[in-house]
Design a protein around this motif. Structure first.
Motif, PDB file in Angstrom:
ATOM      1  N   GLU A  26       0.806  -1.210   0.000  1.00 40.60           N
ATOM      2  CA  GLU A  26       0.000   0.000   0.000  1.00 40.60           C
ATOM      3  C   GLU A  26       0.843   1.266   0.000  1.00 40.60           C
ATOM      4  OE1 GLU A  26      -2.941   1.978   3.238  1.00 40.60           O
ATOM      5  OE2 GLU A  26      -3.572  -0.008   2.513  1.00 40.60           O
ATOM      6  N   ARG A  27       1.885   1.297   0.803  1.00 38.69           N
ATOM      7  CA  ARG A  27       2.725   2.495   0.862  1.00 38.69           C
ATOM      8  C   ARG A  27       3.361   2.789  -0.486  1.00 38.69           C
ATOM      9  NH1 ARG A  27       7.347   3.009   5.462  1.00 38.69           N
ATOM     10  NH2 ARG A  27       8.539   4.783   4.679  1.00 38.69           N
ATOM     11  N   GLU A  28       3.847   1.731  -1.147  1.00 40.49           N
ATOM     12  CA  GLU A  28       4.445   1.929  -2.465  1.00 40.49           C
ATOM     13  C   GLU A  28       3.401   2.396  -3.477  1.00 40.49           C
ATOM     14  OE1 GLU A  28       6.972  -1.183  -0.353  1.00 40.49           O
ATOM     15  OE2 GLU A  28       4.828  -0.699  -0.556  1.00 40.49           O
ATOM     16  N   ARG A 110      -5.627   8.370  -1.129  1.00 42.91           N
ATOM     17  CA  ARG A 110      -6.115   7.167  -0.460  1.00 42.91           C
ATOM     18  C   ARG A 110      -5.441   5.970  -1.097  1.00 42.91           C
ATOM     19  NH1 ARG A 110      -7.133   3.561   2.823  1.00 42.91           N
ATOM     20  NH2 ARG A 110      -9.230   2.847   3.393  1.00 42.91           N
ATOM     21  N   GLY A 111      -4.966   5.050  -0.274  1.00 39.89           N
ATOM     22  CA  GLY A 111      -4.380   3.807  -0.764  1.00 39.89           C
ATOM     23  C   GLY A 111      -5.035   2.620  -0.106  1.00 39.89           C
ATOM     24  N   MET A 112      -5.081   1.498  -0.816  1.00 44.74           N
ATOM     25  CA  MET A 112      -5.676   0.276  -0.273  1.00 44.74           C
ATOM     26  C   MET A 112      -4.908  -0.946  -0.760  1.00 44.74           C
ATOM     27  SD  MET A 112      -9.777   0.947  -0.712  1.00 44.74           S
ATOM     28  CE  MET A 112     -10.090  -0.802  -0.539  1.00 44.74           C
ATOM     29  N   SER A 113      -4.592  -1.820   0.158  1.00 46.56           N
ATOM     30  CA  SER A 113      -4.073  -3.150  -0.167  1.00 46.56           C
ATOM     31  C   SER A 113      -4.616  -4.085   0.899  1.00 46.56           C
ATOM     32  CB  SER A 113      -2.536  -3.166  -0.175  1.00 46.56           C
ATOM     33  OG  SER A 113      -2.068  -4.471  -0.439  1.00 46.56           O
ATOM     34  N   GLN A 114      -5.734  -4.727   0.584  1.00 46.69           N
ATOM     35  CA  GLN A 114      -6.439  -5.480   1.612  1.00 46.69           C
ATOM     36  C   GLN A 114      -5.700  -6.737   2.039  1.00 46.69           C
ATOM     37  OE1 GLN A 114     -10.842  -5.503   1.318  1.00 46.69           O
ATOM     38  NE2 GLN A 114     -10.554  -4.360  -0.584  1.00 46.69           N
ATOM     39  N   ARG A 115      -4.709  -7.146   1.262  1.00 44.71           N
ATOM     40  CA  ARG A 115      -3.859  -8.245   1.697  1.00 44.71           C
ATOM     41  C   ARG A 115      -3.089  -7.857   2.955  1.00 44.71           C
ATOM     42  NH1 ARG A 115      -0.100 -10.431  -2.903  1.00 44.71           N
ATOM     43  NH2 ARG A 115       0.529  -8.245  -2.838  1.00 44.71           N
ATOM     44  N   GLU A 116      -2.796  -6.557   3.091  1.00 46.48           N
ATOM     45  CA  GLU A 116      -2.062  -6.070   4.261  1.00 46.48           C
ATOM     46  C   GLU A 116      -2.999  -5.695   5.408  1.00 46.48           C
ATOM     47  OE1 GLU A 116       0.348  -2.784   3.162  1.00 46.48           O
ATOM     48  OE2 GLU A 116       1.351  -3.826   1.522  1.00 46.48           O
ATOM     49  N   THR A 117      -4.127  -5.073   5.072  1.00 46.07           N
ATOM     50  CA  THR A 117      -4.967  -4.467   6.109  1.00 46.07           C
ATOM     51  C   THR A 117      -6.208  -5.270   6.462  1.00 46.07           C
ATOM     52  OG1 THR A 117      -6.158  -3.188   4.421  1.00 46.07           O
ATOM     53  CG2 THR A 117      -4.213  -2.171   5.395  1.00 46.07           C
ATOM     54  N   GLY A 118      -6.502  -6.325   5.696  1.00 44.39           N
ATOM     55  CA  GLY A 118      -7.730  -7.071   5.925  1.00 44.39           C
ATOM     56  C   GLY A 118      -8.860  -6.525   5.082  1.00 44.39           C
ATOM     57  N   ARG A 119      -9.921  -7.297   4.970  1.00 49.56           N
ATOM     58  CA  ARG A 119     -11.065  -6.893   4.155  1.00 49.56           C
ATOM     59  C   ARG A 119     -11.659  -5.604   4.690  1.00 49.56           C
ATOM     60  NH1 ARG A 119     -13.483 -10.964   1.142  1.00 49.56           N
ATOM     61  NH2 ARG A 119     -14.882  -9.348   0.366  1.00 49.56           N
ATOM     62  N   LEU A 120     -11.954  -4.694   3.781  1.00 39.61           N
ATOM     63  CA  LEU A 120     -12.436  -3.376   4.175  1.00 39.61           C
ATOM     64  C   LEU A 120     -13.833  -3.427   4.762  1.00 39.61           C
ATOM     65  CD1 LEU A 120     -11.870  -0.296   4.055  1.00 39.61           C
ATOM     66  CD2 LEU A 120     -12.988  -0.299   1.830  1.00 39.61           C
ATOM     67  N   GLY A 121     -14.687  -4.306   4.233  1.00 40.31           N
ATOM     68  CA  GLY A 121     -16.110  -4.209   4.534  1.00 40.31           C
ATOM     69  C   GLY A 121     -16.580  -4.834   5.820  1.00 40.31           C
ATOM     70  N   GLU A 208     -14.062  -4.359  -5.159  1.00 41.65           N
ATOM     71  CA  GLU A 208     -12.951  -4.200  -4.222  1.00 41.65           C
ATOM     72  C   GLU A 208     -11.663  -4.262  -5.018  1.00 41.65           C
ATOM     73  OE1 GLU A 208     -13.356  -7.267  -1.299  1.00 41.65           O
ATOM     74  OE2 GLU A 208     -14.777  -6.116  -0.114  1.00 41.65           O
ATOM     75  N   ASN A 209     -10.790  -3.324  -4.762  1.00 38.70           N
ATOM     76  CA  ASN A 209      -9.525  -3.254  -5.489  1.00 38.70           C
ATOM     77  C   ASN A 209      -8.385  -2.912  -4.562  1.00 38.70           C
ATOM     78  OD1 ASN A 209     -11.725  -2.147  -7.600  1.00 38.70           O
ATOM     79  ND2 ASN A 209     -10.056  -3.112  -8.720  1.00 38.70           N
ATOM     80  N   ASP A 210      -7.188  -3.275  -4.973  1.00 41.57           N
ATOM     81  CA  ASP A 210      -5.975  -2.677  -4.436  1.00 41.57           C
ATOM     82  C   ASP A 210      -5.652  -1.475  -5.309  1.00 41.57           C
ATOM     83  OD1 ASP A 210      -5.866  -4.778  -2.681  1.00 41.57           O
ATOM     84  OD2 ASP A 210      -4.235  -5.825  -3.706  1.00 41.57           O
ATOM     85  N   GLY A 211      -5.046  -0.475  -4.727  1.00 43.82           N
ATOM     86  CA  GLY A 211      -4.659   0.665  -5.544  1.00 43.82           C
ATOM     87  C   GLY A 211      -4.411   1.909  -4.735  1.00 43.82           C
ATOM     88  N   ALA A 212      -4.247   3.011  -5.424  1.00 49.79           N
ATOM     89  CA  ALA A 212      -4.028   4.304  -4.778  1.00 49.79           C
ATOM     90  C   ALA A 212      -4.458   5.411  -5.722  1.00 49.79           C
ATOM     91  CB  ALA A 212      -2.566   4.489  -4.387  1.00 49.79           C
TER      92      ALA A 212
END
Length: 391
Positions: A26-28, A110-121, A208-212
């Motif tokens: 996510e940071r990258e 805004r960034g998202m990588s649910q593999r790192e943070t867990g499912r958003l919903g 649901e996506n990963d991205g920024a």
């Protein structure tokens, strides 16, 4: 002091990958989006002196400032509460910082990588013991309760939801980057899809996506000096009516998306129109956050873009909702439902594209472009963008 015309968005970037498939963390992703937005604006990343975001996350302003080698960090803020409801508020915070001289070049991201943070919903944000023991553990559950009431009590026709979804998929067919590209949807396909949480079919639900995503905000004067196409901030508002809370589930404007206070005629939408000095009928194109289709319809009603009750059917037709010729073109990239979902911030980039004239579904003479943040959340927000002709 008014924000109207004092600031502008001059650079944007929207990166997305299928959920769990991002090649970096996510940071990258966030840093990549900021660098692309800076290149789009024609500025150095070192010129950034402020950061705004929403919905939490570990990528704070000081951390990103160090990574980017900024000369001086002057502004760092996070919108509290509401998940995607704070999306437009992050842009409003960036504009406020620049307009008041607290910073000169602020990135809303805004960034998202649910593999790192867990499912958003699931069980995030405001879900607590008022909800979880009763099986209410996702935004879909909460929004389904409010949407079902809107359909049954208010009389909004279900066709309003279906046509909003079909318009999104129709727009996605012209957007090669959309997840729904090459996957057209018709009324029969929508109706045949399974219920997720009644009244939401599968296609009523966002992806649901990963991205920024990143948007660069500077003063109007600097935007003109850069000589790049700019989208000027005409107004921005955030908040919720008094007593409106997803925790209580007993607030009076229960079917509202949270933008309007029916008892007083005030609220986020009213403040936005007053600040921008624009009437709902003067909006050329809308990007409305659809966590689910029902709340998106409620958002349009709250903003005065669509009548409440059965009369909604007259506006919420597929013809009206699609670009370029519709009277109310909505989610012209495909939106959260058919394009991508990075907590809704990609909608803001499409709002800028419409002002620039670079959308894959461009609306003719789009001088006003509205971005509505996540509805039916404890906090919601909207921002109206305009071309230089509106100033």
């Amino acid at each position: 002091m008014s924000l109207r015309g004092t600031t502008a968005i001059v650079g944007v970037a929207d990166i997305h990958h299928p959920r769990g498939k991002a090649p970096v963390g996510e940071r990258e992703l966030v840093l990549q989006a900021i660098l692309e937005a800076c290149a789009d604006a024609g500025i150095s990343p070192r010129d950034i002196d402020g950061f705004t975001s929403y919905a939490g996350g570990d990528n704070s302003g000081p951390v990103l400032a160090a990574d980017l080698g900024v000369r001086e960090l002057r502004w760092s803020s996070m919108v509290w509460g509401g998940g995607g409801g704070g999306a437009a508020a992050a842009i409003g915070a960036a504009a406020a910082a620049v307009a008041t001289g607290q910073a000169e070049c602020v990135v809303a991201f805004r960034g998202m990588s649910q593999r790192e943070t867990g499912r958003l919903g699931y069980a995030k944000y405001y879900f607590d013991n008022n909800y979880l023991p009763h099986g209410v553990a996702t935004p879909a559950h909460v929004c389904a309760l409010r949407t079902q009431r809107m359909l049954e009590h208010d009389g909004v026709p279900r066709s309003a939801m279906r046509n909003l979804v079909l318009a999104a998929y129709q727009h996605a067919q012209n957007n090669p980057g959309a997840a729904g590209y090459g996957k057209p949807l018709d009324e029969a396909g929508y109706d045949a899809s399974p219920f997720i949480v009644e009244p939401f079919h599968l296609f009523d639900c966002s992806r649901e996506n990963d991205g920024a995503v990143a948007l660069i905000v500077v003063s109007a004067e600097r935007a003109r000096a850069l000589g790049r196409p700019a989208a000027y901030v005409l107004g921005a508002a955030q908040g919720a009516p008094g007593g409106y809370s997803a925790q209580n589930e007993n607030d009076e404007p229960y079917t509202s998306a949270g933008f309007a206070d029916s008892s007083s005629g005030t609220g986020v939408a009213s403040r936005l129109w007053a600040q921008a000095r624009v009437k709902p009928a003067e909006v050329d194109v809308v990007q409305v956050y659809e966590n689910f289709s029902g709340p998106a319809v409620a958002s349009l009603i709250d903003h005065g873009l669509c009548p409440p009750g059965p009369a909604a059917a007259e506006v919420m037709t597929l013809e009206n909702l699609t670009a370029p010729g519709g009277s109310l073109p909505v989610n012209t990239s495909g939106g959260n439902i058919a394009d991508s979902f990075v907590n809704g911030m990609g909608l803001a980039v499409e709002a800028v594209r419409q002002i620039r004239g670079t959308s894959t579904n461009q609306v003719d003479r789009a001088d006003t472009s509205l971005f509505i943040g996540g509805p039916m959340a404890p906090l919601v927000s909207s921002v109206l963008l305009g071309s230089e002709q509106t100033l």
